[in-house]
Write an enzyme that holds these catalytic residues in place. Structure first.
Site, PDB file in Angstrom:
ATOM      1  N   ASP A   8       0.855  -1.180   0.000  1.00 39.47           N
ATOM      2  CA  ASP A   8       0.000   0.000   0.000  1.00 39.47           C
ATOM      3  C   ASP A   8       0.900   1.243   0.000  1.00 39.47           C
ATOM      4  OD1 ASP A   8      -2.727   1.120   0.390  1.00 39.47           O
ATOM      5  OD2 ASP A   8      -1.833   1.906   2.229  1.00 39.47           O
ATOM      6  N   GLU A  59       1.632   0.307  -4.941  1.00 42.82           N
ATOM      7  CA  GLU A  59       1.176   1.579  -5.480  1.00 42.82           C
ATOM      8  C   GLU A  59       2.389   2.498  -5.548  1.00 42.82           C
ATOM      9  OE1 GLU A  59      -3.285   2.366  -3.985  1.00 42.82           O
ATOM     10  OE2 GLU A  59      -1.830   2.329  -2.368  1.00 42.82           O
TER      11      GLU A  59
END
Ligand code: CA
Length: 641
Positions: free
Chosen positions: A327, A353
């Site tokens: 994340d 990400e």
């Protein structure tokens, strides 16, 4: 046996001068338990408390721990005699004359309800039957097809027909396993499944929903997904049963990890043990907020980097996890990401990400998408392809290629080649990245929707006024064909195969089940969607041309046809792709509401994708005599010879 191996590992670590306290917390043996915790240099005292319960009650024993130096901090240790199996523990660290509050520390591997206290259990007793024979499925990065799933979304509705609704165990049930196998995906990416804060495990009857991006204990499964969060071994055993069942079905298990921030600062296990050590601060002394969640961790610090490396290794060793989705990976520094890559087996798939949610207080290089080439064998999500298909992330009502907005063709091509350098892509016309970011195509995640933002059906409704169900289906299938034929690693949100919607909610992180749940009845309502997805995935798996796995091969064998308005087409020379049974392969994506022709050499071909049908096994005969083929409206056309 396991205890013996642990003991040997500790002795080996001491003998080789490695950091013996790579993992602190508790080491259990029936005769005694060894406890350890790391603090900052200025800690004055650490108190260890032993409890009978995971919550409430008074300590049955309190011990002052002994200090020694460790890395850039202090290591505090204590041994407690006797068999403590079934007990719980906390640490309390004194700074400036004050105890900061009880914490299980950062390395609890079992906890009581809501993760307030560490639990002392014999980890070997948590293994399901046959666990020693469980192995990670052997699937190369180029062959992965990832399915992103939230435990509640997937099974909570009665239409799921599953017994363990919203639990890890749902993924052990035949209904779940058979569906995933039928669809053909080979990796399940589970949304945060470590212990998180936002669901009160003492009130599970409330059926509160959360995605779980609010970490508490990084190395323990979430209690809310277990059948009994009060019994520390239960969640561990059930998580392992889930992994085992998926592995038996040939499906990898990828964990969504959220090391970039914690639920809060003051009450976090990081802050209670080493105040301000694990977090980045701004020049003015305030906490930096690159996560957009109130804080950001400092992966560049020795202790934080070591924590991340060891935590990932722990999930692999203890739970046989196959991959990790980071994340807000862009909050971490690239050295840490590369250290993690180097510390785990090559078959562990790592992606994240490649962005942050705010500016980070770090002057070195961050693991942003643009730095992907500096992180070999780590992949980043391509928002280029996603937004070129559905529309920009900052406005749900704006459309792109699917909604016949011109100018998205080069961004789509960027995603088709897997974000690598390719002579056919005009990078100055790509929406975000103005240069290739991947060295190899397996460093790009291809997708059109994930848990964030609207799911595909909602986005199509929000961005294309007056769209009806038939058009939604046409565009949905077109979009996923772009994804599933990309040279990157394809990724889909669970439920897209059953035309899921989230009632238009674009940030459903705490929306009720009625918004987030999959409606399994849609499989019967829209059977053509599941049939298409299934055949599309089967086609990708059967044809290496769609996942060559090497940038050189993609450059050599994939050639774009001239763009047309809202039409992108390419040719793959299958003869040059090892293992490929098709010769010339033509792929065309037409978002226009009318058929558009493309120029191809005369000859005999077989059509395998046409309008809302994908039939790779028995193609329709196609004879081209005038050098042209018509691509039907709002659909993908794939044919080969
Ligand atoms: Ca929890």
């Amino acid at each position: 046996m396991r205890r013996f191996i642990q003991l040997i590992a500790i002795i080996m670590a001491l003998a080789t001068g490695q950091n013996a306290n790579a993992r602190t917390g508790v080491t259990y043996t029936p005769g005694e338990c060894a406890f350890s915790v790391e603090t900052n240099q200025d800690a004055q005292q650490v108190r260890l408390s032993i409890y009978d319960q995971g919550i409430g009650g008074k300590p049955v024993k309190t011990v002052n721990m002994k200090q020694s130096s460790s890395g850039d901090g202090l290591l505090w240790q204590a041994e407690v005699k006797g068999d403590l199996n079934g007990k719980f523990y906390t640490f309390d660290v004194k700074y400036n004359g004050k105890f900061r509050g009880e914490t299980p520390g950062i390395w609890a591997t079992a906890v009581g309800v809501n993760g307030k206290r560490g639990a002392i259990i014999d980890m070997a007793q948590t293994d399901p039957q046959g666990w020693e024979a469980d192995v990670r499925p052997d699937i190369a990065a180029r062959d992965l097809i990832i399915y992103e799933l939230h435990h509640r979304d997937f099974s909570i509705d009665k239409s799921s027909g599953m017994e363990h609704k919203g639990k890890f165990l749902a993924l052990t049930e035949p209904r779940a396993i058979n569906h995933l196998k039928d669809l053909g995906i080979n990796a399940v990416h589970i949304l945060p499944s470590f212990d998180y804060a936002s669901v009160d495990e003492t009130r599970l009857a409330d059926n509160k929903y959360n995605w779980g991006y609010d970490p508490v204990n990084y190395n323990v499964p979430e209690g809310g997904y277990s059948t009994d969060p009060y019994k520390p071994a239960v969640r561990i055993n059930e998580f392992k049963q889930m992994v085992q069942a998926l592995h038996k079905a040939g499906i990898k298990v990828i964990l969504d990890v959220v090391y970039n921030h914690t639920w809060d600062i003051d009450g976090s296990n990081f802050q209670l043990t080493r105040p301000d050590y694990y977090y980045r601060k701004n020049a003015d002394g305030t906490y930096s907020n690159g996560s957009g969640c109130g804080n950001e961790t400092a992966s560049e610090r020795e202790g934080m980097r070591r924590f991340m490396v060891e935590s990932v290794k722990y999930w692999i060793d203890e739970y046989h996890i196959d991959g990790f989705r980071f994340d807000l990976m862009g909050v971490h520094d690239i050295e840490t990401m590369n250290a993690i890559r180097a510390a785990v087996p090559q078959d562990i798939f790592i992606y994240g990400e490649g962005w942050s949610a705010g500016s980070c207080a770090y002057s070195g290089e961050l693991a942003m998408k643009a730095n992907t080439s500096k992180m070999p064998s780590i992949a980043a999500f391509s928002d280029e392809m996603r937004d070129a298909l559905r529309g920009p992330w900052d406005s749900d009502s704006k459309a792109a290629f699917l909604g016949r907005v011109k100018g998205n063709e080069e961004s789509l091509k960027f995603g088709i080649v897997g974000a690598i350098e390719h002579p056919g892509v005009k990078y100055d016309r790509v929406n975000y990245s103005k240069a290739p970011y991947a060295t190899e195509p397996t460093q790009m995640i291809a997708y059109v929707s994930c848990h964030d933002d609207m799911c595909l059906v909602d986005r199509l409704k929000a961005s294309i006024p007056g769209i009806d169900t038939d058009e939604i289906i046409r565009l949905d299938l077109l979009a996923q064909t772009v994804v599933m034929t990309s040279q990157g690693v394809p990724f889909m949100l669970s439920g897209e195969e059953m035309l899921r919607d989230k009632k238009g909610v674009h940030n459903s992180f705490e929306s009720p089940d009625e918004v987030n749940h999959l409606d399994w009845g849609n499989l019967e309502r829209y059977p053509q969607v599941m049939a298409y997805y299934k055949n599309l995935i089967a086609m990708r798996k059967a044809h290496p041309a769609f996942h060559m796995g090497s940038a050189d091969m993609v450059r050599r064998n994939l050639e774009f046809l001239p763009n047309k308005l809202c039409l992108v087409a390419y040719h793959i020379n299958g003869r040059q792709v090892p293992g490929e049974t098709w010769g010339d392969i033509y792929v065309a994506f037409n978002a226009q509401k009318r058929p558009v022709s493309i120029d191809v050499p005369n000859g005999k071909y077989k059509i395998v994708c046409y309008k809302t049908e994908c039939k790779p096994e028995n193609g329709i005969h196609l004879e081209v005599t005038k050098g042209k083929v018509t691509v039907p409206a709002q659909s993908a056309l794939i044919f080969h010879n």
